[in-house]
Design a protein around this motif. Structure first.
Motif, PDB file in Angstrom:
ATOM      1  N   VAL A   1       0.863  -1.188   0.000  1.00  0.00           N
ATOM      2  CA  VAL A   1       0.000   0.000   0.000  1.00  0.00           C
ATOM      3  C   VAL A   1       0.891   1.225   0.000  1.00  0.00           C
ATOM      4  CG1 VAL A   1      -1.656   1.362   1.346  1.00  0.00           C
ATOM      5  CG2 VAL A   1      -1.923  -1.121   1.198  1.00  0.00           C
ATOM      6  N   LEU A   2       0.695   2.125  -0.978  1.00  0.00           N
ATOM      7  CA  LEU A   2       1.453   3.374  -1.041  1.00  0.00           C
ATOM      8  C   LEU A   2       0.473   4.524  -1.207  1.00  0.00           C
ATOM      9  CD1 LEU A   2       3.904   1.499  -3.039  1.00  0.00           C
ATOM     10  CD2 LEU A   2       4.885   3.443  -1.862  1.00  0.00           C
ATOM     11  N   SER A   3       0.281   5.301  -0.151  1.00  0.00           N
ATOM     12  CA  SER A   3      -0.636   6.438  -0.184  1.00  0.00           C
ATOM     13  C   SER A   3       0.070   7.648   0.388  1.00  0.00           C
ATOM     14  CB  SER A   3      -1.887   6.150   0.656  1.00  0.00           C
ATOM     15  OG  SER A   3      -2.541   4.987   0.215  1.00  0.00           O
TER      16      SER A   3
ATOM     17  N   CYS B   1       5.314  -0.364 -10.053  1.00  0.00           N
ATOM     18  CA  CYS B   1       5.465   0.828  -9.216  1.00  0.00           C
ATOM     19  C   CYS B   1       6.857   1.412  -9.415  1.00  0.00           C
ATOM     20  CB  CYS B   1       5.258   0.467  -7.746  1.00  0.00           C
ATOM     21  SG  CYS B   1       5.537   1.857  -6.633  1.00  0.00           S
TER      22      CYS B   1
ATOM     23  N   GLU C   1      -7.848   0.898   1.152  1.00  0.00           N
ATOM     24  CA  GLU C   1      -6.422   1.251   1.091  1.00  0.00           C
ATOM     25  C   GLU C   1      -5.859   1.176  -0.332  1.00  0.00           C
ATOM     26  OE1 GLU C   1      -4.642  -1.469   3.835  1.00  0.00           O
ATOM     27  OE2 GLU C   1      -4.533   0.086   5.379  1.00  0.00           O
TER      28      GLU C   1
ATOM     29  N   TRP D   1       1.851   5.135 -10.104  1.00  0.00           N
ATOM     30  CA  TRP D   1       1.382   6.378  -9.488  1.00  0.00           C
ATOM     31  C   TRP D   1       0.341   7.061 -10.378  1.00  0.00           C
ATOM     32  CZ3 TRP D   1       6.243   7.378 -11.990  1.00  0.00           C
ATOM     33  CH2 TRP D   1       6.268   8.485 -12.821  1.00  0.00           C
TER      34      TRP D   1
ATOM     35  N   SER E   1      -2.114   5.485 -11.628  1.00  0.00           N
ATOM     36  CA  SER E   1      -3.381   4.803 -11.348  1.00  0.00           C
ATOM     37  C   SER E   1      -3.986   5.372 -10.068  1.00  0.00           C
ATOM     38  CB  SER E   1      -3.154   3.295 -11.236  1.00  0.00           C
ATOM     39  OG  SER E   1      -2.748   2.764 -12.485  1.00  0.00           O
ATOM     40  N   ALA E   2      -4.636   6.539 -10.219  1.00  0.00           N
ATOM     41  CA  ALA E   2      -5.133   7.302  -9.069  1.00  0.00           C
ATOM     42  C   ALA E   2      -6.170   6.512  -8.275  1.00  0.00           C
ATOM     43  CB  ALA E   2      -5.732   8.618  -9.548  1.00  0.00           C
ATOM     44  N   LYS E   3      -5.892   6.360  -6.977  1.00  0.00           N
ATOM     45  CA  LYS E   3      -6.851   5.707  -6.086  1.00  0.00           C
ATOM     46  C   LYS E   3      -7.974   6.682  -5.737  1.00  0.00           C
ATOM     47  CE  LYS E   3      -3.519   4.284  -3.044  1.00  0.00           C
ATOM     48  NZ  LYS E   3      -2.909   3.357  -2.029  1.00  0.00           N
ATOM     49  N   TRP E   4      -9.131   6.168  -5.354  1.00  0.00           N
ATOM     50  CA  TRP E   4     -10.307   6.971  -4.973  1.00  0.00           C
ATOM     51  C   TRP E   4     -10.656   7.989  -6.060  1.00  0.00           C
ATOM     52  CZ3 TRP E   4      -5.870   7.586  -1.614  1.00  0.00           C
ATOM     53  CH2 TRP E   4      -5.702   6.505  -0.762  1.00  0.00           C
TER      54      TRP E   4
END
Ligand SMILES: Nc1nc2c(c(=O)[nH]1)N[C@H]1C(S)=C(S)[C@@H](COP(=O)(O)O)O[C@H]1N2
Ligand SMILES: [Mo]
Length: 196
Positions: free
Chosen positions: A31-33, A77, A143, A158, A160-163
């Motif tokens: 998980v990288l946030s 990644c 997450e 990076w 692939s934008a989460k949320w």
């Protein structure tokens, strides 16, 4: 004979040809946030495409109704880990942009929580990206970007934008969050476009 012998020993040490240069296989899914994990209910979730011609908006069911695809892709990644042959489910950006009129060729992807990343439209269309809501056969864990994230597997992860919450089309390329902080504007893992 020596040619065959050399070729044979060489092969056993060869890297997996699916791994771009400088990448190694991740044993699990890290998980990288850059910030806290936002919690978004699918009842409130919406996806907005903004262009010079105005906004086009989909709610959760409306977006899924565009057509769900199963894809199996490799992800890479910039911090050097890759995962191969990951199963995902989502809606192709081709289906979304089939309903959008614009002259603009560059996208800024926006996330709940404020993250942004830039991608040229030519890297999003023609079966290259999805708004994804399942991975490894399960709904995306918060997450990892649930309820939905962008998936652009041919660029570093990076992008692939989460949320994900929407895309703004722009007449020229502009840097997003990591790109303003030194990450490459484009991010092709096969050309090691890591930093600039
Ligand atoms: N909204 C948002 N999306 C994001 C990030 C982030 O911090 N916020 N990090 C990016 C980076 S640098 C990577 S490597 C991947 C990590 O995804 P994962 O945590 O599911 O492995 O998400 C990308 N998308
Ligand atoms: Mo990353």
């Amino acid at each position: 004979m020596s040619f065959i012998t050399r070729g044979f020993t060489g092969r056993s040490r060869e890297r997996d040809p699916r791994l771009p240069p400088g990448q190694t296989l991740a044993p699990d899914w890290p998980v990288l946030s850059a910030g806290p994990t936002p919690r978004i209910d699918t009842d409130e979730w919406e996806f907005v495409v903004r262009t010079e011609n105005g906004d086009r908006r989909w709610d959760w069911e409306g977006l899924r109704a565009l057509g769900i695809e199963d894809v199996t892709v490799d992800i890479h990644c910039v911090t050097h880990w890759s995962k191969l042959e990951m199963p995902w489910r989502g809606v192709s950006l081709d289906r979304i942009f089939a309903e959008v009129e614009s002259e603009h060729e560059f996208a800024m992807v926006h996330s709940y929580g404020g993250y942004t990343t830039n991608v040229p439209l030519e890297d999003l269309l023609d079966g290259q990206s999805w708004v994804a809501f399942e991975a490894d056969g399960e709904p995306l864990h918060p997450e990892h970007g649930g309820p939905a994230r962008l998936l652009v597997p041919h660029l570093y992860f990076w992008k692939s934008a989460k949320w994900v919450r929407g895309i703004t089309l722009m007449p020229s390329d502009e840097p997003g969050f990591w790109e303003q902080n030194g990450y490459h504007l484009h991010g092709d893992p096969w050309r090691e476009e890591r930093y600039w």
